[in-house]
Design a protein around this motif. Structure first.
Motif, PDB file in Angstrom:
ATOM      1  N   GLY A   1       4.314   1.236   2.172  1.00 47.31           N
ATOM      2  CA  GLY A   1       4.221   0.125   1.324  1.00 47.31           C
ATOM      3  C   GLY A   1       3.874  -0.788   2.059  1.00 47.31           C
ATOM      4  N   ARG A  16      -0.388  -4.830   3.961  1.00 47.77           N
ATOM      5  CA  ARG A  16      -1.858  -3.970   5.563  1.00 47.77           C
ATOM      6  C   ARG A  16      -2.119  -5.787   5.733  1.00 47.77           C
ATOM      7  NH1 ARG A  16      -4.542   0.664   3.365  1.00 47.77           N
ATOM      8  NH2 ARG A  16      -6.158   0.152   4.299  1.00 47.77           N
ATOM      9  N   HIS A  64      -7.174   6.292   5.171  1.00 48.93           N
ATOM     10  CA  HIS A  64      -6.442   5.161   4.742  1.00 48.93           C
ATOM     11  C   HIS A  64      -7.627   3.852   4.085  1.00 48.93           C
ATOM     12  CE1 HIS A  64      -8.135   4.906   9.070  1.00 48.93           C
ATOM     13  NE2 HIS A  64      -7.868   3.473   9.011  1.00 48.93           N
ATOM     14  N   CYS A  73       0.862  -1.224  -0.271  1.00 47.26           N
ATOM     15  CA  CYS A  73      -0.072   0.075  -0.400  1.00 47.26           C
ATOM     16  C   CYS A  73       0.460   1.133  -0.057  1.00 47.26           C
ATOM     17  CB  CYS A  73      -1.044   0.148   1.251  1.00 47.26           C
ATOM     18  SG  CYS A  73      -1.826   1.298   1.456  1.00 47.26           S
ATOM     19  N   PHE A  74       0.472   2.273  -1.000  1.00 46.36           N
ATOM     20  CA  PHE A  74       1.215   3.342  -0.818  1.00 46.36           C
ATOM     21  C   PHE A  74       0.392   4.190  -1.059  1.00 46.36           C
ATOM     22  CE2 PHE A  74       4.178   0.554  -2.774  1.00 46.36           C
ATOM     23  CZ  PHE A  74       5.669   0.576  -2.003  1.00 46.36           C
ATOM     24  N   LEU A  75      -0.790   4.203  -0.622  1.00 49.79           N
ATOM     25  CA  LEU A  75      -2.176   4.943  -0.825  1.00 49.79           C
ATOM     26  C   LEU A  75      -2.003   6.266  -0.110  1.00 49.79           C
ATOM     27  CD1 LEU A  75      -4.985   5.016  -1.472  1.00 49.79           C
ATOM     28  CD2 LEU A  75      -5.349   4.503   1.335  1.00 49.79           C
ATOM     29  N   GLY A 128      -0.064  -1.240   8.321  1.00 52.04           N
ATOM     30  CA  GLY A 128       0.216  -0.565   8.061  1.00 52.04           C
ATOM     31  C   GLY A 128       0.654   0.763   8.781  1.00 52.04           C
ATOM     32  N   PHE A 129       1.616   1.618   8.711  1.00 55.94           N
ATOM     33  CA  PHE A 129       1.843   2.517   9.624  1.00 55.94           C
ATOM     34  C   PHE A 129       0.388   3.505  10.091  1.00 55.94           C
ATOM     35  CE2 PHE A 129       2.144   6.981  11.452  1.00 55.94           C
ATOM     36  CZ  PHE A 129       3.189   6.972  11.780  1.00 55.94           C
ATOM     37  N   ALA A 180      -3.831   7.462   9.213  1.00 52.35           N
ATOM     38  CA  ALA A 180      -1.863   7.834   8.509  1.00 52.35           C
ATOM     39  C   ALA A 180      -1.509   8.662   9.308  1.00 52.35           C
ATOM     40  CB  ALA A 180      -2.497   7.780   7.225  1.00 52.35           C
ATOM     41  N   ARG A 199       1.750   8.977   3.965  1.00 52.33           N
ATOM     42  CA  ARG A 199       3.656   7.623   4.021  1.00 52.33           C
ATOM     43  C   ARG A 199       3.996   6.543   3.250  1.00 52.33           C
ATOM     44  NH1 ARG A 199       4.538  10.409   9.853  1.00 52.33           N
ATOM     45  NH2 ARG A 199       2.158  10.616  10.649  1.00 52.33           N
ATOM     46  N   ALA A 200       3.144   6.559   2.234  1.00 49.70           N
ATOM     47  CA  ALA A 200       3.824   5.382   1.521  1.00 49.70           C
ATOM     48  C   ALA A 200       4.616   4.934   2.043  1.00 49.70           C
ATOM     49  CB  ALA A 200       4.824   6.422   0.178  1.00 49.70           C
TER      50      ALA A 200
HETATM   51  S1  SF4 Z   1       0.056   4.256   6.606  1.00 49.67           S
HETATM   52 FE1  SF4 Z   1      -1.510   2.722   5.853  1.00 49.67          FE
HETATM   53  S2  SF4 Z   1      -2.820   4.209   3.795  1.00 49.67           S
HETATM   54 FE2  SF4 Z   1      -0.890   4.880   4.050  1.00 49.67          FE
HETATM   55  S3  SF4 Z   1       0.685   4.080   3.123  1.00 49.67           S
HETATM   56 FE3  SF4 Z   1       0.985   3.309   4.422  1.00 49.67          FE
HETATM   57  S4  SF4 Z   1      -0.948   1.251   4.458  1.00 49.67           S
HETATM   58 FE4  SF4 Z   1      -1.220   2.756   2.833  1.00 49.67          FE
END
Ligand code: SF4
Length: 313
Positions: free
Chosen positions: A18, A21, A115, A10-12, A27-28, A68, A15-16
């Motif tokens: 990666g 998930r 997110h 995930c780079f949505l 993810g962060f 995020a 934060r990108a």
């Molecule tokens: S923080 Fe969440 S939404 Fe953002 S890139 Fe990481 S997993 Fe994807």
């Protein structure tokens, strides 16, 4: 021998990170559910948003788990940091939202949804096909930190009617210190501008409720009113002055002191709040919603874990 599928990353958001998930690689933002699912902390009629959102019957709030941005002073910490909540399939989320519609919700208010921005438009399309929606369609509200990419916002075109973004910090130093995101100020401003491209005009119904548009929120933090002055200055340079601006004083200290930030262990003073309100007026903003002191109370924060204490600013 079958070839193992490549892990999806995930780079949505900005934060990108990666992340895959998954439970072993969240993810962060904390997201660890399957790629079509959601994690939701609470679905409820919310009576403590701005009056033009909550109205008389309440806003149909969906509080997504995780975040995020993850500000150190977050008022919804049990769900944003601690990942409280349940995994819901799209169908289960639809069923929960239908109860809000049947309960009279004035809108569907997606709280901290950034997110899930990749899957929400598809889910909304399905929601809008169910009989409860067809009988009584309501505005969809995107209630976010604005720590989002313009591409992510552009993907919401045709799905979201009202954007309620925060603009939390002006200084990269403060954004770094309190959210670990020094890029927040320019990223959030660009996201807000992308929202304004989708919904340039605030339109209110005869009942006073917001039907579409962008309302920018800013929570004035104790000890940081000078940064708030810069927030409203940056906004005055970046968005039309008729854009509704909601200046909030509802900051409530947490049970646990924030290391290195003794200034955040108290409520905002009227004087601090007044500096920011007056500056916004002087800059020419024409649609400012202020708050009264009594709103600095944990009643503004839904009770996720009974960990926030009540009080006044
Ligand atoms: S923080 Fe969440 S939404 Fe953002 S890139 Fe990481 S997993 Fe994807």
């Amino acid at each position: 021998m079958p070839i193992a599928p490549q892990a999806r990353r995930c780079f949505l958001c900005p934060r990108a990170c990666g992340a895959e998930r998954t439970e072993s690689s969240p993810g962060f933002c904390g997201a660890d559910e399957a790629w079509q699912d959601f994690r939701v902390a609470r679905v409820m009629l919310h009576h403590w948003e701005e009056p033009f959102i909550s109205g008389s019957r309440g806003s149909g709030a969906v509080f997504f788990s995780g975040c995020a941005l993850r500000c150190a002073f977050c008022q919804n910490r049990p769900i944003s940091h601690d990942r409280g909540g349940d995994r819901l399939s799209p169908a289960a989320l639809t069923a929960a939202v239908v109860t809000l519609l049947e309960g009279g919700a004035h809108n569907i208010n997606l709280v901290t949804p950034s997110h899930y921005a990749d899957r929400i438009p598809v889910w909304l399309e399905r929601l809008k096909a169910v009989p409860a929606w067809q009988t009584r369609p309501v505005p969809v509200v995107w209630n976010s930190s604005a720590y989002e990419t313009p591409a992510s916002i552009a993907g919401l075109s045709g799905s979201v009617d009202v954007f309620l973004p925060d603009l939390k910090f002006a200084s990269p130093g403060l954004a770094s210190d309190l959210a670990g995101a020094p890029d927040y100020p320019p990223v959030a401003l660009a996201a807000i501008q992308a929202m304004l491209r989708l919904q340039p005009d605030a339109v209110f119904g005869s009942d006073g409720l917001l039907r579409r548009g962008v309302v920018i929120r800013h929570l004035v933090l104790p000890g940081h009113w000078r940064d708030s002055l810069e927030v409203v200055r940056q906004l005055a340079r970046s968005v039309p002055l008729q854009t509704p601006l909601s200046l909030m004083c509802q900051y409530t200290p947490q049970e646990t002191r924030l290391a290195g930030h003794p200034e955040l262990d108290r409520r905002l003073t009227t004087w601090e709040y007044r500096q920011v309100l007056d500056a916004a007026l002087d800059l020419g903003f024409t649609n400012i919603l202020g708050q009264e002191r009594a709103s600095a109370n944990s009643a503004y924060t839904p009770d996720f874990a009974e960990r926030l204490r009540p009080g006044r600013c």
